[in-house]
Motif scaffolding. Structure first.
Motif, PDB file in Angstrom:
ATOM      1  N   LYS A 176       0.934  -1.304  -0.090  1.00 60.64           N
ATOM      2  CA  LYS A 176       0.016   0.060   0.049  1.00 60.64           C
ATOM      3  C   LYS A 176       0.800   1.288   0.064  1.00 60.64           C
ATOM      4  CE  LYS A 176      -0.756  -0.734   4.934  1.00 60.64           C
ATOM      5  NZ  LYS A 176      -0.443  -1.835   4.841  1.00 60.64           N
ATOM      6  N   GLU A 177       2.156   0.856   0.663  1.00 59.83           N
ATOM      7  CA  GLU A 177       3.018   2.396   0.669  1.00 59.83           C
ATOM      8  C   GLU A 177       3.685   2.693  -0.538  1.00 59.83           C
ATOM      9  OE1 GLU A 177       2.489   0.710   4.810  1.00 59.83           O
ATOM     10  OE2 GLU A 177       3.033  -0.243   2.902  1.00 59.83           O
ATOM     11  N   THR A 178       3.804   1.750  -1.593  1.00 60.23           N
ATOM     12  CA  THR A 178       4.204   1.784  -2.882  1.00 60.23           C
ATOM     13  C   THR A 178       3.131   1.978  -3.792  1.00 60.23           C
ATOM     14  OG1 THR A 178       4.193  -0.480  -3.347  1.00 60.23           O
ATOM     15  CG2 THR A 178       6.235   0.351  -2.575  1.00 60.23           C
ATOM     16  N   LEU A 179       2.053   1.662  -3.699  1.00 60.65           N
ATOM     17  CA  LEU A 179       0.958   1.873  -4.536  1.00 60.65           C
ATOM     18  C   LEU A 179       0.490   3.284  -4.264  1.00 60.65           C
ATOM     19  CD1 LEU A 179      -0.902  -1.462  -4.768  1.00 60.65           C
ATOM     20  CD2 LEU A 179       0.255  -0.423  -6.664  1.00 60.65           C
ATOM     21  N   ALA A 180       0.204   3.974  -3.107  1.00 57.81           N
ATOM     22  CA  ALA A 180      -0.441   5.004  -2.739  1.00 57.81           C
ATOM     23  C   ALA A 180       0.872   5.939  -2.615  1.00 57.81           C
ATOM     24  CB  ALA A 180      -1.349   5.102  -1.703  1.00 57.81           C
ATOM     25  N   SER A 181       0.167   7.204  -2.611  1.00 55.46           N
ATOM     26  CA  SER A 181       1.059   8.395  -2.435  1.00 55.46           C
ATOM     27  C   SER A 181       1.091   8.807  -0.910  1.00 55.46           C
ATOM     28  CB  SER A 181       0.655   9.639  -3.318  1.00 55.46           C
ATOM     29  OG  SER A 181      -0.346  10.025  -2.698  1.00 55.46           O
ATOM     30  N   ALA A 182       1.983   9.604  -0.475  1.00 55.56           N
ATOM     31  CA  ALA A 182       1.997   9.841   1.134  1.00 55.56           C
ATOM     32  C   ALA A 182       0.967  10.576   1.444  1.00 55.56           C
ATOM     33  CB  ALA A 182       3.355  10.627   1.157  1.00 55.56           C
ATOM     34  N   GLU A 183       0.561  11.504   0.590  1.00 49.60           N
ATOM     35  CA  GLU A 183      -0.941  12.210   0.915  1.00 49.60           C
ATOM     36  C   GLU A 183      -1.989  11.427   0.694  1.00 49.60           C
ATOM     37  OE1 GLU A 183       1.313  12.792  -1.784  1.00 49.60           O
ATOM     38  OE2 GLU A 183       2.333  14.695  -0.723  1.00 49.60           O
ATOM     39  N   GLU A 184      -2.207  10.454   0.211  1.00 51.46           N
ATOM     40  CA  GLU A 184      -3.224   9.459   0.178  1.00 51.46           C
ATOM     41  C   GLU A 184      -3.168   8.672   1.310  1.00 51.46           C
ATOM     42  OE1 GLU A 184      -4.317   8.277  -4.475  1.00 51.46           O
ATOM     43  OE2 GLU A 184      -2.555   7.570  -3.686  1.00 51.46           O
ATOM     44  N   LEU A 185      -2.111   8.356   1.859  1.00 46.02           N
ATOM     45  CA  LEU A 185      -2.071   7.606   3.257  1.00 46.02           C
ATOM     46  C   LEU A 185      -2.052   8.275   4.253  1.00 46.02           C
ATOM     47  CD1 LEU A 185       0.720   4.549   2.395  1.00 46.02           C
ATOM     48  CD2 LEU A 185      -1.930   4.453   2.772  1.00 46.02           C
ATOM     49  N   ALA A 186      -1.877   9.756   4.322  1.00 42.49           N
ATOM     50  CA  ALA A 186      -1.973  10.384   5.419  1.00 42.49           C
ATOM     51  C   ALA A 186      -2.831  10.216   6.390  1.00 42.49           C
ATOM     52  CB  ALA A 186      -1.556  11.908   5.040  1.00 42.49           C
ATOM     53  N   PRO A 187      -4.412  10.154   5.841  1.00 39.92           N
ATOM     54  CA  PRO A 187      -5.328  10.167   6.951  1.00 39.92           C
ATOM     55  C   PRO A 187      -5.406   8.731   7.574  1.00 39.92           C
ATOM     56  CG  PRO A 187      -6.017  10.830   4.827  1.00 39.92           C
ATOM     57  CD  PRO A 187      -4.698  10.625   4.392  1.00 39.92           C
TER      58      PRO A 187
END
Length: 569
Positions: free
Chosen positions: A439-450
């Motif tokens: 999930k960390e490589t597929l999603a951006s840091a902004e997407e995962l932040a919440p």
């Protein structure tokens, strides 16, 4: 004259006694007798006494030997050792064979050396396509169809409110929710949206509505179970607006539904509000079909992840399919449990040396203070590994999947927490499967932040991406794979490939220092074939309805009238 001579002989014989006559001599002591015996019997006695003396000496020697046997027994081993030492001193050391001692099975983590030795043969054998051959029979549909119809009946008046505290991680909380729905429906009670208990390990303060779609949950169950988001004010006034004043049931694990009828229902009818805390695993899996149906309805239809989680998960599934275009959008999902707390809890030894030992001791003390250092507790890491209880390392997962026929063009989604020493331990897995994603490589840091600092929300994202994979691989037990396996069976009408490796057999294979690539691959292909092929097994008693959602358990049955009776209100 004769008398005179005789007198003179007697008188001269006693001159020393002052002239007193001596008594007659004893015949036994007669000098003549002694002289005759000395001459005649001396030779005869000498002839008879010699053998007798020798026999006596022999007897005495034997008797002495017998009396001193304990001393002989003590000195015999010393004499033997002295003789052996003397003998060994005469033998050249070059002629003594060298004995090679091997560690106990499983006590040494040998997988890195196995990978190093087999890597060239593995890379040369990259023609097989496991995704193309994972199904023995193509899916034609129509075989396994779960039925979960919903009711249109109007619910009778409630017998009272049930408030539960769901403890544990994401899927243990899910167990609590589904069981609470089943109990509330069976007792004709009103279920208050469960509260999630904050745990020091998971450290997630999320509320129900932040993980699940609360409105969908209530509306799906509206004709089955009364559900409210909070306890009415007039009820709370009775208890001084303090939940600690509410009667709390301490229910044993795996209690029967009959216990709830006999013990909980009367108190519920009397108090109109009860608490059950904690509530995980407080209902037996062996339950009537009406109870099982409510469990399945809650799990497979009512529980839907909240919109933020569902939206990101859908995007990640789309991205995984794009990265597996060479396999028609099919990818493998692997649930890997090699986080620090899992490694520490297992008490297994890997190849991290003293640093690993210090890390694991510290982690065990933080999470389970004193549990592993109790007096008298013996931990045998080798036996744990050979018993299949060690978590598979990233390297071992890669070896297993390559041996099962999945080549390095296979797209893999890795569902996991923070891997212990990921910068080192993930290298071989990425070498074997360069298309691996998280999930960390597929999603951006902004997407995962919440979601970043909430373990249950992050687990929900992993759950959703794994749900839509072509193959799901579980490497460790737990609630996550148990729920996911059952959910995939329900979602795809039983056509859901799950690989559950035989970890005892894996331990033997990876501990074999002489095994070749062809032999290893042959064994792993057999293991894959023996895994859960289609998920059509029927549920057996005392097995989780969430893992085995058998069709006949989910069809609507006549509702129990126990809780509907007026006497229970």
């Amino acid at each position: 004259m004769p008398h005179h001579h005789a007198y003179n002989r007697l008188g001269s014989g006693g001159a020393g006694g002052g002239g007193t006559p001596s008594p007659p001599a004893s015949p036994r002591r007669s000098p003549r007798t002694q002289r005759r015996g000395g001459k005649a019997g001396g030779a005869k006695g000498a002839a008879m006494g010699a053998p007798r003396a020798i026999a006596q000496r022999m007897a005495w020697m034997l008797l002495s030997l017998f009396l001193r046997r304990q001393a002989i027994f003590l000195f015999t081993p010393l004499l033997y050792v002295a003789a052996m030492l003397f003998y060994m001193g005469t033998v050249s050391l070059e002629s003594v064979p060298h004995i090679i001692s091997r560690s106990a099975p499983g006590s040494v983590y040998r997988s890195p050396k196995l990978y190093e030795r087999l890597r060239n043969d593995m890379d040369a054998d990259n023609s097989s396509d496991g995704l193309a051959t994972v199904w023995k029979h193509s899916f034609k549909g129509g075989g396994w169809r779960p039925c979960l119809d919903t009711s249109t009946d109007v619910l009778p008046d409630s017998n009272g409110y049930i408030f539960v505290e769901a403890n544990g991680g994401l899927n243990q909380q899910r167990t609590s929710i589904c069981n609470a729905v089943a109990v509330a429906g069976y007792l004709n009670a009103t279920l208050v949206i469960p509260k999630f208990h904050y745990h020091s390990i998971w450290k997630d303060p999320s509320k129900f509505s932040e993980i699940y779609d609360e409105d969908h949950f209530i509306s799906t169950l509206k004709n089955e179970v009364h559900v409210v988001d909070k306890i009415p004010e007039f009820i709370m006034e009775r208890f001084g607006h303090n939940m600690s004043n509410v009667f709390n049931f301490k229910i044993k694990a795996w209690s029967s539904i009959q216990y709830y009828k006999d013990a909980v229902l009367p108190k519920l009818a009397e108090e109109k509000l009860i608490r059950i805390s904690p509530f995980a695993n407080r209902l037996s899996f062996d339950a009537p079909s009406a109870v099982q149906r409510l469990r399945c309805l809650a799990n497979f239809k009512a529980l839907r992840f909240s919109n933020p989680i569902a939206t990101l998960a859908e995007n990640l599934v789309s991205r995984m399919k794009e990265r597996s275009v060479d396999n028609n959008g099919k990818y493998i999902a692997v649930h890997l449990r090699f986080e620090e707390d899992m490694v520490a809890f297992s008490c297994c030894i890997f190849n991290g040396g003293d640093e690993e030992k210090q890390d694991m001791n510290a982690a065990r003390e933080r999470g389970w203070r004193g549990k592993f250092t109790k007096r008298g507790r013996v931990i045998r890491p080798g036996a744990i590994r050979m018993n299949g209880k060690c978590p598979l390392t990233p390297l071992e997962v890669g070896l297993m999947l390559r041996g099962m026929g999945f080549n390095n063009n296979t797209a893999i989604y890795l569902a996991s927490g923070k891997i212990y020493k990921a910068e080192k331990n993930m290298v071989p897995l990425l070498e074997m499967f360069p298309l691996l994603q998280t999930k960390e490589t597929l999603a951006s840091a902004e997407e995962l932040a919440p979601f970043k600092n909430y373990s249950s929300r992050m687990a929900a994202i992993d759950y959703s991406v794994c749900l839509h994979s072509e193959v799901f691989v579980t490497t460790q037990g737990g609630n996550f794979p148990h729920f996911l396996i059952g959910h995939r069976r329900y979602l795809y009408d039983g056509h859901s490939k799950t690989i559950k490796p035989d970890k005892r057999k894996l331990a033997l294979l990876f501990d074999n220092p002489t095994i070749g690539w062809k032999s290893l691959k042959r064994q792993l292909l057999i293991m894959r074939a023996q895994s859960d092929a289609k998920g059509i097994e029927m549920k057996r008693p005392n097995e989780s309805i969430y893992t085995y959602p058998c069709p006949h358990c989910m069809c609507r049955s006549n509702r129990t009238e126990v809780s509907r009776s007026s006497s229970a209100r």
